[in-house]
Write a protein that holds these residues in place. Structure first.
Motif, PDB file in Angstrom:
ATOM      1  N   ARG A  99      47.199  63.305  -0.687  1.00 20.48           N
ATOM      2  CA  ARG A  99      47.335  64.754  -0.810  1.00 20.48           C
ATOM      3  C   ARG A  99      48.676  65.139  -0.185  1.00 20.48           C
ATOM      4  N   ASP A 100      49.603  65.597  -1.020  1.00 13.41           N
ATOM      5  CA  ASP A 100      50.902  66.022  -0.518  1.00 13.41           C
ATOM      6  C   ASP A 100      50.780  67.458  -0.037  1.00 13.41           C
ATOM      7  N   THR A 101      51.047  67.661   1.253  1.00 12.80           N
ATOM      8  CA  THR A 101      50.813  68.963   1.863  1.00 12.80           C
ATOM      9  C   THR A 101      52.107  69.747   2.056  1.00 12.80           C
ATOM     10  N   GLY A 102      52.993  69.641   1.093  1.00 13.14           N
ATOM     11  CA  GLY A 102      54.161  70.506   1.075  1.00 13.14           C
ATOM     12  C   GLY A 102      55.469  69.772   0.921  1.00 13.14           C
ATOM     13  N   GLY A 103      56.210  70.123  -0.124  1.00 15.84           N
ATOM     14  CA  GLY A 103      57.564  69.609  -0.253  1.00 15.84           C
ATOM     15  C   GLY A 103      57.935  69.058  -1.605  1.00 15.84           C
ATOM     16  N   ILE A 104      56.951  68.640  -2.394  1.00 14.78           N
ATOM     17  CA  ILE A 104      57.327  68.087  -3.696  1.00 14.78           C
ATOM     18  C   ILE A 104      57.189  69.145  -4.782  1.00 14.78           C
ATOM     19  N   ASP A 105      57.956  68.942  -5.813  1.00 17.69           N
ATOM     20  CA  ASP A 105      57.804  69.684  -7.050  1.00 17.69           C
ATOM     21  C   ASP A 105      56.773  68.941  -7.904  1.00 17.69           C
ATOM     22  N   ALA A 106      56.125  69.633  -8.793  1.00 21.67           N
ATOM     23  CA  ALA A 106      55.125  68.986  -9.653  1.00 21.67           C
ATOM     24  C   ALA A 106      55.718  67.838 -10.463  1.00 21.67           C
ATOM     25  N   GLY A 107      57.033  67.822 -10.599  1.00 22.96           N
ATOM     26  CA  GLY A 107      57.671  66.756 -11.365  1.00 22.96           C
ATOM     27  C   GLY A 107      57.393  65.384 -10.807  1.00 22.96           C
ATOM     28  N   LEU A 108      57.366  65.237  -9.477  1.00 19.66           N
ATOM     29  CA  LEU A 108      57.112  63.921  -8.891  1.00 19.66           C
ATOM     30  C   LEU A 108      55.691  63.466  -9.185  1.00 19.66           C
ATOM     31  N   ALA A 109      54.725  64.348  -8.998  1.00 18.12           N
ATOM     32  CA  ALA A 109      53.341  63.993  -9.295  1.00 18.12           C
ATOM     33  C   ALA A 109      53.184  63.619 -10.766  1.00 18.12           C
ATOM     34  N   GLY A 110      53.896  64.349 -11.623  1.00 15.43           N
ATOM     35  CA  GLY A 110      53.785  64.091 -13.053  1.00 15.43           C
ATOM     36  C   GLY A 110      54.360  62.757 -13.454  1.00 15.43           C
ATOM     37  N   VAL A 111      55.502  62.394 -12.891  1.00 18.93           N
ATOM     38  CA  VAL A 111      56.135  61.137 -13.298  1.00 18.93           C
ATOM     39  C   VAL A 111      55.336  59.937 -12.799  1.00 18.93           C
ATOM     40  N   VAL A 112      54.663  60.081 -11.642  1.00 24.86           N
ATOM     41  CA  VAL A 112      53.785  59.014 -11.166  1.00 24.86           C
ATOM     42  C   VAL A 112      52.544  58.932 -12.056  1.00 24.86           C
ATOM     43  N   ALA A 113      51.963  60.079 -12.381  1.00 23.93           N
ATOM     44  CA  ALA A 113      50.770  60.086 -13.228  1.00 23.93           C
ATOM     45  C   ALA A 113      51.047  59.509 -14.611  1.00 23.93           C
ATOM     46  N   SER A 114      52.279  59.661 -15.075  1.00 22.93           N
ATOM     47  CA  SER A 114      52.635  59.138 -16.395  1.00 22.93           C
ATOM     48  C   SER A 114      52.753  57.626 -16.421  1.00 22.93           C
ATOM     49  N   GLY A 115      52.855  57.012 -15.246  1.00 21.67           N
ATOM     50  CA  GLY A 115      53.009  55.570 -15.174  1.00 21.67           C
ATOM     51  C   GLY A 115      54.452  55.109 -15.197  1.00 21.67           C
ATOM     52  N   LYS A 116      55.396  56.035 -15.223  1.00 19.27           N
ATOM     53  CA  LYS A 116      56.808  55.628 -15.262  1.00 19.27           C
ATOM     54  C   LYS A 116      57.256  54.994 -13.958  1.00 19.27           C
ATOM     55  N   ILE A 117      56.650  55.397 -12.844  1.00 22.11           N
ATOM     56  CA  ILE A 117      56.886  54.726 -11.580  1.00 22.11           C
ATOM     57  C   ILE A 117      55.537  54.477 -10.925  1.00 22.11           C
ATOM     58  N   PRO A 118      55.416  53.396 -10.147  1.00 23.59           N
ATOM     59  CA  PRO A 118      54.136  53.132  -9.470  1.00 23.59           C
ATOM     60  C   PRO A 118      53.933  54.087  -8.308  1.00 23.59           C
ATOM     61  N   GLY A 119      52.710  54.429  -8.074  1.00 21.68           N
ATOM     62  CA  GLY A 119      52.390  55.310  -6.957  1.00 21.68           C
ATOM     63  C   GLY A 119      50.934  55.706  -6.983  1.00 21.68           C
ATOM     64  N   PRO A 120      50.495  56.362  -5.934  1.00 27.29           N
ATOM     65  CA  PRO A 120      49.105  56.810  -5.866  1.00 27.29           C
ATOM     66  C   PRO A 120      48.887  58.047  -6.725  1.00 27.29           C
ATOM     67  N   ARG A 121      47.643  58.361  -6.969  1.00 24.32           N
ATOM     68  CA  ARG A 121      47.314  59.668  -7.519  1.00 24.32           C
ATOM     69  C   ARG A 121      47.735  60.714  -6.502  1.00 24.32           C
ATOM     70  N   ILE A 122      48.474  61.734  -6.944  1.00 15.73           N
ATOM     71  CA  ILE A 122      49.011  62.736  -6.030  1.00 15.73           C
ATOM     72  C   ILE A 122      48.375  64.089  -6.307  1.00 15.73           C
ATOM     73  N   LEU A 123      47.653  64.610  -5.314  1.00 16.60           N
ATOM     74  CA  LEU A 123      47.192  65.989  -5.335  1.00 16.60           C
ATOM     75  C   LEU A 123      48.163  66.773  -4.462  1.00 16.60           C
ATOM     76  N   HIS A 124      48.642  67.913  -4.916  1.00 14.26           N
ATOM     77  CA  HIS A 124      49.714  68.565  -4.165  1.00 14.26           C
ATOM     78  C   HIS A 124      49.595  70.081  -4.193  1.00 14.26           C
ATOM     79  N   CYS A 125      50.270  70.706  -3.216  1.00 11.23           N
ATOM     80  CA  CYS A 125      50.315  72.161  -3.122  1.00 11.23           C
ATOM     81  C   CYS A 125      51.677  72.707  -3.521  1.00 11.23           C
TER      82      CYS A 125
END
Length: 406
Positions: A99-125
């Motif tokens: 859970r990202d609690t401040g600082g990212i744009d939705a773009g980062l969560a989206g690019v990870v969710a798309s599989g273009k880069i590895p990463g965790p599932r990101i829930l964010h504010c």
């Protein structure tokens, strides 16, 4: 796919058992039994299998040197590269959800969710909501607050939106949701990494906080708050928030109030330990460590006060800056404060409940997402394994093997 031969610690707090786990179409479909002849079997002998870990307090948007990046001395390409590398390291450490609690744009969560880069599932504010001069407002004193939004990097990073009064809170809450936020984060007291306030400061009125709570409720979600002192926490509870981050001054009275209103607590020991050891490693001035001194024992005392009152106590690392490799260190520290099983349950089942995804993940049981971690050894016997990425031998995210070092 069957995972066979491991000791299973299912995240519920029940005793470990040796059991096979079947995964189909990204879900756990069976726990126990034997793989049939011809089944696709992953041999997990000698491993301890746990639910995918959840870090309920991260700042992926602060993956570079803090002061240098705020001053514009880090190229955007490098900022992005640091964030992408942080995402990959987080997953490699066994954290399948954050859970990202401040600082990212939705773009980062989206690019990870798309599989273009590895990463965790990101829930964010998205951007956190703070008052002018409050925690989360990191501009230098000489810079007019009217130009704070120039620190945003569209599509990558958005640190905070300034809210002064109920109307601005309403507008910026709606703006955060428009940008893709899944919940809201407010700063209701001063903080450790702050330029313009003290830990004893309260920020936002009950009315201002309540506006954000109503906006979140209208979208079926919640508000969490950065808060250290009891006055700010009590304001937030009165306004209807769901969760308190840090909570380093929570006493028995405040813990009882939180329990009465089912307000959870997410302590963040790892970042305090890191700042006390060397604040400059995060790209912060050394004197920041002085602000952190009382927060260490305060959070430990708050954990115990919360437990005695019946507060749900989750787990977050809050690491900032370029050295976020030790995300699992939060579980090591919590194992010392309580015990390894309690630390693991906080970082799995309890965190899933706080994030509102308990029907999807957080335990190893039929119907949940197949988010699983295999440790080479048993972290319940040796909690240092929680922070040893080399001993995280297997990571499965939603049924897909993303790391295999068996």
């Amino acid at each position: 796919m069957w995972l066979a031969g491991a000791i299973v610690v299912d995240g519920s707090g029940r005793d470990p058992v040796e059991a096979a786990v079947q995964v189909e179409d990204g879900l756990i479909t069976r726990v126990g039994g034997a793989p049939p002849a011809g089944a696709d079997v992953l041999d997990c002998s000698g491993m301890t299998l746990t639910p995918g870990l959840i870090d309920a307090h991260v700042h992926l948007g602060m993956s570079s040197s803090i002061e240098a990046s705020l001053a514009g001395r880090v190229p955007v390409a490098e900022l992005a590269a640091d964030m992408f590398a942080n995402c990959a390291r987080t997953l490699d450490a066994g954290f399948t959800t954050v859970r990202d609690t401040g600082g990212i744009d939705a773009g980062l969560a989206g690019v990870v969710a798309s599989g273009k880069i590895p990463g965790p599932r990101i829930l964010h504010c998205g951007p956190l909501l703070c008052q002018t001069g409050g925690h989360g407002y990191l501009a230098p004193e000489w810079e007019p607050s009217a130009v704070w939004d120039r620190h945003e990097i569209l599509g990558l990073r958005s640190l905070s939106l300034l809210c002064d009064g109920p109307d601005e809170m309403r507008k910026n809450a709606r703006e955060a949701f428009r940008r893709g936020a899944g919940f809201l984060k407010l700063c209701v007291t001063g903080g450790v990494v702050s330029w313009h306030d003290k830990l004893s400061d309260t920020q936002f009125s009950v009315e201002e906080i309540a506006v954000a709570v109503r906006e979140a409720a209208a979208r079926g979600t919640y508000v969490t708050v950065h808060a250290h002192n009891n006055a700010g926490i009590r304001n937030a509870v009165a306004a209807g928030v769901r969760c308190v981050e840090h909570g380093s001054q929570i006493d028995a009275e405040t813990a009882a109030l939180m329990a009465e209103h089912d307000v959870a607590h997410v302590p963040t020991l790892a970042v305090v330990r890191a700042l006390l050891d060397d604040a400059t490693a995060a790209g912060l001035p050394a004197e920041i460590a002085v602000r952190a001194e009382g927060v260490w024992q305060g959070q430990i005392d708050a954990i115990h006060a919360g437990r005695e009152a019946g507060v749900r106590v989750g787990s977050g690392s809050d690491l900032i800056g370029p050295r976020q490799d030790g995300r699992g260190h939060e579980l090591v520290l919590r194992s010392q404060v309580e015990d390894p099983m309690t630390a693991l349950v906080s970082a799995t089942r309890v965190n899933a409940g706080i994030l509102g995804i308990e029907d999807e993940t957080g335990t190893i049981e039929v119907g949940k997402h197949a988010d699983l971690v295999g440790f080479a050894g048993n972290p319940l016997d040796d909690p240092k394994l929680f922070a040893d990425r080399d001993r995280v031998a297997l990571v499965i995210q939603h049924g897909r093997v993303v790391k295999d070092r068996r």
